[in-house]
Design an enzyme around this catalytic site. Sequence first.
Site, PDB file in Angstrom:
ATOM      1  N   GLU A  89       0.737  -1.249  -0.042  1.00  0.00           N
ATOM      2  CA  GLU A  89       0.088  -0.077  -0.024  1.00  0.00           C
ATOM      3  C   GLU A  89       1.038   1.095   0.112  1.00  0.00           C
ATOM      4  O   GLU A  89       1.847   1.110   0.361  1.00  0.00           O
ATOM      5  CB  GLU A  89      -0.867  -0.094   1.336  1.00  0.00           C
ATOM      6  CG  GLU A  89      -1.869  -1.011   1.214  1.00  0.00           C
ATOM      7  CD  GLU A  89      -3.046  -1.012   2.194  1.00  0.00           C
ATOM      8  OE1 GLU A  89      -3.996  -1.913   1.972  1.00  0.00           O
ATOM      9  OE2 GLU A  89      -3.007  -0.061   3.066  1.00  0.00           O
ATOM     10  N   CYS A 102       3.452   8.530   1.618  1.00  0.00           N
ATOM     11  CA  CYS A 102       3.970   7.485   2.774  1.00  0.00           C
ATOM     12  C   CYS A 102       3.980   6.160   1.846  1.00  0.00           C
ATOM     13  O   CYS A 102       3.112   5.578   1.520  1.00  0.00           O
ATOM     14  CB  CYS A 102       2.964   7.099   3.804  1.00  0.00           C
ATOM     15  SG  CYS A 102       3.338   6.011   5.102  1.00  0.00           S
ATOM     16  N   CYS A 109       5.960  -7.463   6.961  1.00  0.00           N
ATOM     17  CA  CYS A 109       7.177  -6.876   7.823  1.00  0.00           C
ATOM     18  C   CYS A 109       7.481  -8.185   8.762  1.00  0.00           C
ATOM     19  O   CYS A 109       6.583  -8.950   9.093  1.00  0.00           O
ATOM     20  CB  CYS A 109       6.680  -5.640   8.573  1.00  0.00           C
ATOM     21  SG  CYS A 109       7.925  -4.857   9.533  1.00  0.00           S
ATOM     22  N   CYS A 113       5.579  -6.205  15.434  1.00  0.00           N
ATOM     23  CA  CYS A 113       5.022  -5.502  16.389  1.00  0.00           C
ATOM     24  C   CYS A 113       3.441  -5.803  16.415  1.00  0.00           C
ATOM     25  O   CYS A 113       2.699  -5.674  15.608  1.00  0.00           O
ATOM     26  CB  CYS A 113       5.272  -3.950  16.254  1.00  0.00           C
ATOM     27  SG  CYS A 113       7.171  -3.647  16.028  1.00  0.00           S
ATOM     28  N   CYS A 116       0.518  -3.422  15.228  1.00  0.00           N
ATOM     29  CA  CYS A 116       0.679  -3.116  13.853  1.00  0.00           C
ATOM     30  C   CYS A 116      -0.014  -3.805  13.030  1.00  0.00           C
ATOM     31  O   CYS A 116       0.646  -5.109  12.964  1.00  0.00           O
ATOM     32  CB  CYS A 116       2.291  -2.676  13.546  1.00  0.00           C
ATOM     33  SG  CYS A 116       2.412  -2.220  11.779  1.00  0.00           S
ATOM     34  N   GLY A 159       6.303  -2.379   6.077  1.00  0.00           N
ATOM     35  CA  GLY A 159       7.769  -2.975   6.094  1.00  0.00           C
ATOM     36  C   GLY A 159       8.720  -2.186   6.973  1.00  0.00           C
ATOM     37  O   GLY A 159       8.407  -0.995   7.353  1.00  0.00           O
ATOM     38  N   GLU A 160       9.986  -2.634   7.117  1.00  0.00           N
ATOM     39  CA  GLU A 160      10.900  -2.011   8.011  1.00  0.00           C
ATOM     40  C   GLU A 160      12.033  -1.444   6.933  1.00  0.00           C
ATOM     41  O   GLU A 160      13.054  -2.275   6.308  1.00  0.00           O
ATOM     42  CB  GLU A 160      11.473  -3.024   8.934  1.00  0.00           C
ATOM     43  CG  GLU A 160      12.816  -2.545   9.583  1.00  0.00           C
ATOM     44  CD  GLU A 160      12.739  -1.225  10.265  1.00  0.00           C
ATOM     45  OE1 GLU A 160      11.785  -0.862  11.030  1.00  0.00           O
ATOM     46  OE2 GLU A 160      13.584  -0.365   9.908  1.00  0.00           O
ATOM     47  N   SER A 189      12.170   5.644   8.620  1.00  0.00           N
ATOM     48  CA  SER A 189      11.499   5.540   9.750  1.00  0.00           C
ATOM     49  C   SER A 189      11.838   3.936  10.234  1.00  0.00           C
ATOM     50  O   SER A 189      11.636   3.044   9.485  1.00  0.00           O
ATOM     51  CB  SER A 189      10.036   5.505   9.989  1.00  0.00           C
ATOM     52  OG  SER A 189       9.360   5.378  11.239  1.00  0.00           O
ATOM     53  N   SER A 212      10.933   4.527  15.971  1.00  0.00           N
ATOM     54  CA  SER A 212       9.590   4.239  16.618  1.00  0.00           C
ATOM     55  C   SER A 212      10.003   3.670  17.844  1.00  0.00           C
ATOM     56  O   SER A 212      10.125   2.545  17.990  1.00  0.00           O
ATOM     57  CB  SER A 212       8.900   3.269  15.628  1.00  0.00           C
ATOM     58  OG  SER A 212       8.518   3.776  14.364  1.00  0.00           O
ATOM     59  N   LEU A 213       9.797   4.530  19.021  1.00  0.00           N
ATOM     60  CA  LEU A 213      10.189   3.888  20.219  1.00  0.00           C
ATOM     61  C   LEU A 213       9.235   3.268  21.060  1.00  0.00           C
ATOM     62  O   LEU A 213       9.167   2.219  21.431  1.00  0.00           O
ATOM     63  CB  LEU A 213      10.791   5.108  21.008  1.00  0.00           C
ATOM     64  CG  LEU A 213      11.906   5.096  22.206  1.00  0.00           C
ATOM     65  CD1 LEU A 213      12.814   4.153  21.684  1.00  0.00           C
ATOM     66  CD2 LEU A 213      12.228   6.375  23.040  1.00  0.00           C
ATOM     67  N   HIS A 214       8.011   3.917  21.354  1.00  0.00           N
ATOM     68  CA  HIS A 214       6.801   3.394  21.822  1.00  0.00           C
ATOM     69  C   HIS A 214       6.831   3.007  23.349  1.00  0.00           C
ATOM     70  O   HIS A 214       5.828   3.033  23.873  1.00  0.00           O
ATOM     71  CB  HIS A 214       6.309   2.186  21.091  1.00  0.00           C
ATOM     72  CG  HIS A 214       6.132   2.445  19.678  1.00  0.00           C
ATOM     73  ND1 HIS A 214       5.519   3.339  19.180  1.00  0.00           N
ATOM     74  CD2 HIS A 214       6.506   1.675  18.575  1.00  0.00           C
ATOM     75  CE1 HIS A 214       5.452   3.535  18.050  1.00  0.00           C
ATOM     76  NE2 HIS A 214       6.208   2.386  17.474  1.00  0.00           N
ATOM     77  N   ASN A 288      -3.948   3.788  16.379  1.00  0.00           N
ATOM     78  CA  ASN A 288      -5.066   3.524  15.476  1.00  0.00           C
ATOM     79  C   ASN A 288      -5.482   2.079  15.714  1.00  0.00           C
ATOM     80  O   ASN A 288      -4.334   1.054  15.630  1.00  0.00           O
ATOM     81  CB  ASN A 288      -4.602   3.459  13.899  1.00  0.00           C
ATOM     82  CG  ASN A 288      -4.445   4.816  13.736  1.00  0.00           C
ATOM     83  OD1 ASN A 288      -5.663   5.877  13.903  1.00  0.00           O
ATOM     84  ND2 ASN A 288      -3.364   5.273  13.269  1.00  0.00           N
ATOM     85  N   CYS A 331      -1.687   5.361  10.201  1.00  0.00           N
ATOM     86  CA  CYS A 331      -0.416   4.576  10.946  1.00  0.00           C
ATOM     87  C   CYS A 331      -0.947   3.154  11.346  1.00  0.00           C
ATOM     88  O   CYS A 331      -1.539   3.148  12.089  1.00  0.00           O
ATOM     89  CB  CYS A 331       0.328   5.423  11.832  1.00  0.00           C
ATOM     90  SG  CYS A 331       0.682   6.985  11.340  1.00  0.00           S
TER      91      CYS A 331
HETATM   92  N1  SAH Z   1       8.775  -0.121  10.526  1.00  0.00           N
HETATM   93  C1  SAH Z   1       8.936   1.121  10.439  1.00  0.00           C
HETATM   94  C2  SAH Z   1       8.091   1.902   9.539  1.00  0.00           C
HETATM   95  C3  SAH Z   1       6.669   1.452   9.469  1.00  0.00           C
HETATM   96  S1  SAH Z   1       5.618   1.885  10.675  1.00  0.00           S
HETATM   97  C4  SAH Z   1       8.809   1.653  11.692  1.00  0.00           C
HETATM   98  O1  SAH Z   1       8.488   0.771  12.566  1.00  0.00           O
HETATM   99  O2  SAH Z   1       9.247   2.776  12.279  1.00  0.00           O
HETATM  100  C5  SAH Z   1       5.305   3.512  10.658  1.00  0.00           C
HETATM  101  C6  SAH Z   1       4.824   4.151  11.957  1.00  0.00           C
HETATM  102  O3  SAH Z   1       3.658   3.775  12.188  1.00  0.00           O
HETATM  103  C7  SAH Z   1       5.760   3.682  13.084  1.00  0.00           C
HETATM  104  O4  SAH Z   1       6.098   4.687  14.084  1.00  0.00           O
HETATM  105  C8  SAH Z   1       4.873   2.642  13.683  1.00  0.00           C
HETATM  106  O5  SAH Z   1       5.178   2.266  15.247  1.00  0.00           O
HETATM  107  C9  SAH Z   1       3.328   3.291  13.690  1.00  0.00           C
HETATM  108  N2  SAH Z   1       2.280   2.450  13.837  1.00  0.00           N
HETATM  109  C10 SAH Z   1       2.156   1.130  13.482  1.00  0.00           C
HETATM  110  N3  SAH Z   1       1.093   0.620  13.814  1.00  0.00           N
HETATM  111  C11 SAH Z   1       0.510   1.717  14.560  1.00  0.00           C
HETATM  112  C12 SAH Z   1      -0.939   1.831  15.104  1.00  0.00           C
HETATM  113  N4  SAH Z   1      -1.763   0.931  15.038  1.00  0.00           N
HETATM  114  N5  SAH Z   1      -1.259   2.958  15.622  1.00  0.00           N
HETATM  115  C13 SAH Z   1      -0.468   4.149  15.431  1.00  0.00           C
HETATM  116  N6  SAH Z   1       0.723   4.129  14.975  1.00  0.00           N
HETATM  117  C14 SAH Z   1       1.280   2.784  14.298  1.00  0.00           C
END
Ligand code: SAH
Length: 346
Positions: A89, A102, A109, A113, A116, A159-160, A189, A212-214, A288, A331
């Site tokens: 996508e 984007c 991927c 995570c 996601c 993807g990463e 990212s 992407s720390l979280h 999301n 996202c």
């Molecule tokens: N693999 C890379 C790029 C793809 S994800 C990465 O992790 O950075 C792009 C962004 O969307 C990342 O910051 C990811 O953590 C965030 N993301 C993934 N799932 C999400 C969700 N359900 N709600 C909000 N952000 C999300």
Amino acid sequence: MNSPTRYDLDRAALGAMLADQPSYRLDQLWSGLYEHRLEPVDISNLPTALRSRLTEELPTALEPAAESTSENGDTVKWLWTLADGTQIETVLMHYPDRSTVCISTQAGCAMACGFCATGQAGFERHLTVGEIVEQVIRAQRRADERNRRISNVVFMGMGEPLANYDATWATVERLHGAFGLSARHLTVSTVGVVPGIKRLATAPLPVKLAVSLHAANNTLRDELVPLNKRYPIEVLVDACREYLEASGRRISFEWALIDGVNDRPSDAEELAEIAFDLHAHVNLIPLNPTPGFLAQGPPAARVAAFRDELARRGANVTVRRNRGTSIDAACGQLRANVAVAAPTRR
Ligand code: SAH
């Protein structure tokens, strides 16, 4: 691997393909593909015979499988089918002052995570440079209809990117050199692929890095981001510091805020410490919802409180606007509802 597609070939490779032609033909083809984004058959300054040869030799990588547009047309999401049947996508977002696309760098991927949608579905394969670059070309063709120029590209689709470093970097070079985007408007990212961050630190073009720390402690991050077991926070932070020192460019930290999971005052405190120390910018994204993860973004007041707590502790922070939710283009949602959008036989 499949045979190369139109945007897989760099200038030298296209030149080799045109070895039997006068040298200016390469300029004509190059500007036809990148400046005007034409099908080879429509590059009218090329001779007809050459155009039909190129149509055959330079196939497109992306077949549209489904498309959705937000009500006001500011957000467009495409689902593409690739030559081998895998699907990816792309999302185009117009803002008053910029247009951002984007893009995906992998089909699926491997990072897994849990929150996601792409991570829930697992890994299929790396994309080639042609499959990545063509997403931007297709999005620009659509933006052309509104006389808009894509100003920013974020490698935040499926993807990463740093797990597919070579194709990602070749895409950066192509978007910079041929498509004419400033490297500062390209954001890669990563979920924390440390060797990739180190490579990017000394790479020759000043792209932006988002991490992407979280979670800012290993117990929670191990849970949310499995790669943390391989590259724990202290190792990741060291790589970020190395990146900052080598490149002079500030990092941004992405933080998907999950209700009751990583939105506590202690999370803000731990995050603020890291962000402050690295002069990083924090982007908060209320989670999301996705089918495979039973949690939600916090209510607005809690998002604001988390933001304020970070700011009070001296961190630089913004809440990211939630674009694309209504069309499942937000996202982490990519491909969540593909079965609904486009019934496919796979
Ligand atoms: N693999 C890379 C790029 C793809 S994800 C990465 O992790 O950075 C792009 C962004 O969307 C990342 O910051 C990811 O953590 C965030 N993301 C993934 N799932 C999400 C969700 N359900 N709600 C909000 N952000 C999300």
